[in-house]
Design a protein around this motif. Structure first.
Motif, PDB file in Angstrom:
ATOM      1  N   PRO A 123      12.079-127.847  30.318  1.00 34.91           N
ATOM      2  CA  PRO A 123      11.137-127.636  31.354  1.00 34.91           C
ATOM      3  C   PRO A 123      11.680-127.125  32.604  1.00 34.91           C
ATOM      4  N   PHE A 124      10.132-126.988  33.402  1.00 29.73           N
ATOM      5  CA  PHE A 124      10.278-126.497  34.923  1.00 29.73           C
ATOM      6  C   PHE A 124       9.657-127.130  35.352  1.00 29.73           C
ATOM      7  N   ALA A 125       9.354-127.809  36.554  1.00 28.95           N
ATOM      8  CA  ALA A 125       7.995-127.823  37.276  1.00 28.95           C
ATOM      9  C   ALA A 125       7.995-125.945  37.792  1.00 28.95           C
ATOM     10  N   ILE A 126       6.209-125.877  38.458  1.00 26.12           N
ATOM     11  CA  ILE A 126       5.642-124.787  38.404  1.00 26.12           C
ATOM     12  C   ILE A 126       5.475-125.410  40.183  1.00 26.12           C
ATOM     13  N   PRO A 127       5.142-123.745  40.700  1.00 26.96           N
ATOM     14  CA  PRO A 127       4.814-124.417  42.065  1.00 26.96           C
ATOM     15  C   PRO A 127       2.970-124.950  41.858  1.00 26.96           C
ATOM     16  N   HIS A 128       2.824-125.135  40.644  1.00 29.07           N
ATOM     17  CA  HIS A 128       0.833-124.435  40.690  1.00 29.07           C
ATOM     18  C   HIS A 128       0.572-126.715  40.742  1.00 29.07           C
ATOM     19  N   ARG A 129      -0.151-127.225  41.655  1.00 31.96           N
ATOM     20  CA  ARG A 129      -0.341-128.766  42.206  1.00 31.96           C
ATOM     21  C   ARG A 129      -1.259-128.931  41.259  1.00 31.96           C
ATOM     22  N   THR A 130      -1.705-130.394  41.392  1.00 36.13           N
ATOM     23  CA  THR A 130      -2.894-131.502  40.960  1.00 36.13           C
ATOM     24  C   THR A 130      -3.286-132.435  41.867  1.00 36.13           C
ATOM     25  N   VAL A 131      -3.696-131.922  42.469  1.00 28.05           N
ATOM     26  CA  VAL A 131      -3.721-132.896  43.768  1.00 28.05           C
ATOM     27  C   VAL A 131      -5.035-134.524  43.811  1.00 28.05           C
ATOM     28  N   ALA A 132      -4.535-135.655  43.654  1.00 30.19           N
ATOM     29  CA  ALA A 132      -5.083-136.420  43.894  1.00 30.19           C
ATOM     30  C   ALA A 132      -4.982-137.250  44.994  1.00 30.19           C
ATOM     31  N   ALA A 133      -6.824-137.787  45.613  1.00 30.70           N
ATOM     32  CA  ALA A 133      -7.131-138.040  46.936  1.00 30.70           C
ATOM     33  C   ALA A 133      -7.633-139.913  46.300  1.00 30.70           C
ATOM     34  N   VAL A 134      -6.673-140.637  47.372  1.00 29.77           N
ATOM     35  CA  VAL A 134      -6.520-142.014  46.523  1.00 29.77           C
ATOM     36  C   VAL A 134      -7.240-142.925  47.458  1.00 29.77           C
ATOM     37  N   GLY A 135      -8.016-144.199  47.764  1.00 29.95           N
ATOM     38  CA  GLY A 135      -8.571-145.115  48.872  1.00 29.95           C
ATOM     39  C   GLY A 135      -8.962-146.074  47.679  1.00 29.95           C
ATOM     40  N   ARG A 136      -8.254-146.967  48.795  1.00 30.38           N
ATOM     41  CA  ARG A 136      -8.468-148.712  47.761  1.00 30.38           C
ATOM     42  C   ARG A 136      -9.995-148.632  48.105  1.00 30.38           C
ATOM     43  N   ARG A 137     -10.539-149.094  47.265  1.00 30.39           N
ATOM     44  CA  ARG A 137     -12.831-149.640  47.074  1.00 30.39           C
ATOM     45  C   ARG A 137     -12.615-150.465  48.572  1.00 30.39           C
ATOM     46  N   GLU A 138     -13.675-150.413  49.383  1.00 31.00           N
ATOM     47  CA  GLU A 138     -13.463-151.263  50.087  1.00 31.00           C
ATOM     48  C   GLU A 138     -15.046-152.665  50.496  1.00 31.00           C
ATOM     49  N   ASP A 139     -15.255-152.121  48.908  1.00 27.57           N
ATOM     50  CA  ASP A 139     -16.542-152.882  47.877  1.00 27.57           C
ATOM     51  C   ASP A 139     -16.587-154.707  47.609  1.00 27.57           C
ATOM     52  N   GLY A 140     -14.602-154.615  47.426  1.00 28.79           N
ATOM     53  CA  GLY A 140     -14.204-155.466  46.483  1.00 28.79           C
ATOM     54  C   GLY A 140     -14.404-155.369  45.217  1.00 28.79           C
ATOM     55  N   LYS A 141     -15.231-154.634  45.380  1.00 27.86           N
ATOM     56  CA  LYS A 141     -15.241-154.930  43.148  1.00 27.86           C
ATOM     57  C   LYS A 141     -13.882-154.079  42.145  1.00 27.86           C
ATOM     58  N   GLY A 142     -13.715-154.375  41.222  1.00 31.24           N
ATOM     59  CA  GLY A 142     -12.371-154.035  40.972  1.00 31.24           C
ATOM     60  C   GLY A 142     -12.890-152.772  39.715  1.00 31.24           C
ATOM     61  N   ARG A 143     -13.016-151.730  40.022  1.00 38.10           N
ATOM     62  CA  ARG A 143     -13.495-150.749  40.062  1.00 38.10           C
ATOM     63  C   ARG A 143     -13.227-148.943  39.831  1.00 38.10           C
ATOM     64  N   VAL A 144     -12.398-148.656  39.143  1.00 37.11           N
ATOM     65  CA  VAL A 144     -12.337-147.450  39.644  1.00 37.11           C
ATOM     66  C   VAL A 144     -14.015-146.253  39.109  1.00 37.11           C
ATOM     67  N   ARG A 145     -13.676-145.239  40.295  1.00 30.12           N
ATOM     68  CA  ARG A 145     -14.218-143.905  40.287  1.00 30.12           C
ATOM     69  C   ARG A 145     -13.703-142.700  40.365  1.00 30.12           C
ATOM     70  N   VAL A 146     -13.536-142.602  39.438  1.00 30.09           N
ATOM     71  CA  VAL A 146     -12.888-140.950  39.320  1.00 30.09           C
ATOM     72  C   VAL A 146     -13.866-139.712  39.316  1.00 30.09           C
ATOM     73  N   ALA A 147     -13.367-138.668  40.390  1.00 30.28           N
ATOM     74  CA  ALA A 147     -14.184-136.915  41.288  1.00 30.28           C
ATOM     75  C   ALA A 147     -13.557-136.190  40.319  1.00 30.28           C
ATOM     76  N   SER A 148     -13.671-135.176  40.125  1.00 25.87           N
ATOM     77  CA  SER A 148     -13.075-133.408  39.951  1.00 25.87           C
ATOM     78  C   SER A 148     -14.082-132.661  40.887  1.00 25.87           C
ATOM     79  N   THR A 149     -13.255-131.240  41.598  1.00 24.58           N
ATOM     80  CA  THR A 149     -13.978-130.299  41.600  1.00 24.58           C
ATOM     81  C   THR A 149     -14.244-129.642  40.276  1.00 24.58           C
ATOM     82  N   PHE A 150     -13.954-129.881  39.035  1.00 23.05           N
ATOM     83  CA  PHE A 150     -13.747-129.069  38.155  1.00 23.05           C
ATOM     84  C   PHE A 150     -15.113-130.346  37.345  1.00 23.05           C
ATOM     85  N   ALA A 151     -15.493-130.938  37.669  1.00 21.14           N
ATOM     86  CA  ALA A 151     -17.093-132.291  37.080  1.00 21.14           C
ATOM     87  C   ALA A 151     -17.912-132.100  37.802  1.00 21.14           C
TER      88      ALA A 151
END
Length: 398
Positions: free
Chosen positions: A50-78
């Motif tokens: 295989p080879f990688a193609i120019p089309h990419r998925t970008v993840a903007a990620v940050g640590r939560r500031e509320d100190g809770k051990g939770r993960v929230r995911v959002a997407s432009t296609f949902a």
């Protein structure tokens, strides 16, 4: 593609700030992939290119500031984000029971990566993840591995996991296999993590040894055309799993650990031992492995112009022996070849998705027109046709 990648970065960052009211800690991205040759060989411990193609998925990620051990995911296609406690991930992905993940499929990919990382003993803090992508979904270009690669790269940094690219590819595969429930091999994740410009990745799926093979497409005056048929496919549904089961049966009949251990010279004996369907499935894998080895050798000794016949033979094998093509894919391949392509084949898991064609650079428009005309004449929806070049793998963007 630089413009669209920038637009994808902006979309991910904007989604993150809309979701959280703050800037992300960083942007990470990973590409989709095209498989030049070597289809369904990966989960048979075989060889892929295989080879990688120019089309990419970008993840903007940050640590939560509320100190809770939770993960929230959002997407432009949902429409809605998904939020869960990290400690609940084992309940969300009860794959041992055979139940479906308790989250939408798009969210199962990044959440599955978080789950797989935690299975290694990492604890990890709460994070928010916003995803945007220009990798076509359902086209056989591994949009799922691009999501996994972007998420894994981000969490690797933010959780101080210090895993190398191959280990992150394994994390992505575990997420796809055990969290999402798609029985894929590791090719997609390795291509997305290890890609380099102007190179294909010659991967031994048993040892995970990877070698970069220069392809010299542009240097040879050629282009790789992707013909997305827009026929959607899903790895986690029937046909893919049935093909994998046939391969496992064939290996068992031959008394080997995987079909990687069966050579072309063994096929007459295999035919004597197997029913016709199982034998044809086995024959595809065995001959496809050999085609990958031959393609690598030809690229190294003769160059890209000499691989066309191998691409065509691969498609015929997938169409007739593995039976994973569809009329739209066959039409794309046949029309491209009739219009002068040096070689063409379906790429990806099959049952829809995309074909690739190796064409002269100055014939991109005429071959594209011929494929569009053939689709129209057959009453098919218009395909999405574009060129790709071997590109960089996963990395931190900002």
């Amino acid at each position: 593609m630089a413009e669209s990648n920038h637009a994808t970065q902006v979309a991910a960052r904007t989604l993150f700030t809309d979701l959280t009211g703050r800037e992300p800690d960083g942007l990470w991205s990973a590409p989709g992939r095209v498989n030049l040759i070597g289809e369904h060989t990966d989960y048979n411990d075989g060889f892929v290119l295989p080879f990688a193609i120019p089309h990419r998925t970008v993840a903007a990620v940050g640590r939560r500031e509320d100190g809770k051990g939770r993960v929230r995911v959002a997407s432009t296609f949902a429409a809605e984000p998904v939020e869960v406690a990290l400690d609940d991930l084992d309940e969300i992905f009860p794959t041992a029971t055979g139940r479906e993940p308790a989250v939408p499929e798009w969210a199962a990919y990044p959440l599955g990566v978080a789950w797989a990382l935690r299975q290694t003993g990492l604890v990890g803090s709460g994070v928010d993840i916003a995803i945007a992508s220009d990798v076509p979904v359902g086209a056989g270009l591994s949009s799922s591995a691009a999501i996994e690669g972007a998420a894994a790269s981000a969490l690797n940094d933010l959780w101080n996991a210090d895993l190398d690219r191959t280990a992150l590819a394994r994390i992505g595969r575990r997420a796809e296999n055990e969290a999402v429930g798609a029985p894929t091999g590791i090719m997609d994740q390795m291509a997305s993590m290890l890609g380099e410009p102007d190179a294909a990745i010659f991967l031994d799926c048993r040892s995970l040894e990877a070698q970069l093979v220069p392809v010299g497409i542009a240097e040879a005056g050629l282009a790789i055309l992707v013909i997305d048929t827009r026929v959607k496919h899903a790895h986690s549904t029937g046909g893919y799993g049935e093909r994998r089961a046939s391969c496992e049966l064939g290996a068992s009949i031959m008394g080997v650990a995987a079909l990687r251990d069966v050579s072309v010279d063994d096929l007459p004996r295999a035919q004597e031992l197997m029913d016709d369907i199982t034998f044809r499935r086995v024959r595809h894998i065995v001959t496809e492995n050999q085609r990958v080895l031959d393609t690598v050798e030809v690229l190294r000794t003769e160059g890209a112009r000499a691989i066309g016949d191998l691409l065509v033979a691969s498609h015929v094998s997938m169409r007739d022996d593995f039976e994973i093509s569809v009329p739209e894919l066959d039409t794309a391949v046949e029309a491209a070849l009739a219009a002068g392509a040096l070689g063409a084949r379906m790429t990806g898991g099959g049952f829809g998705g995309a074909a690739i064609a190796l064409v002269e650079q100055d014939a991109v428009a005429s071959v594209s027109d011929a494929v569009n005309a053939a689709f129209a004449a057959s009453g098919f929806s218009e395909p999405h046709i574009f060129t790709v070049t071997p590109s960089a793998g996963a990395h931190r963007d900002a």
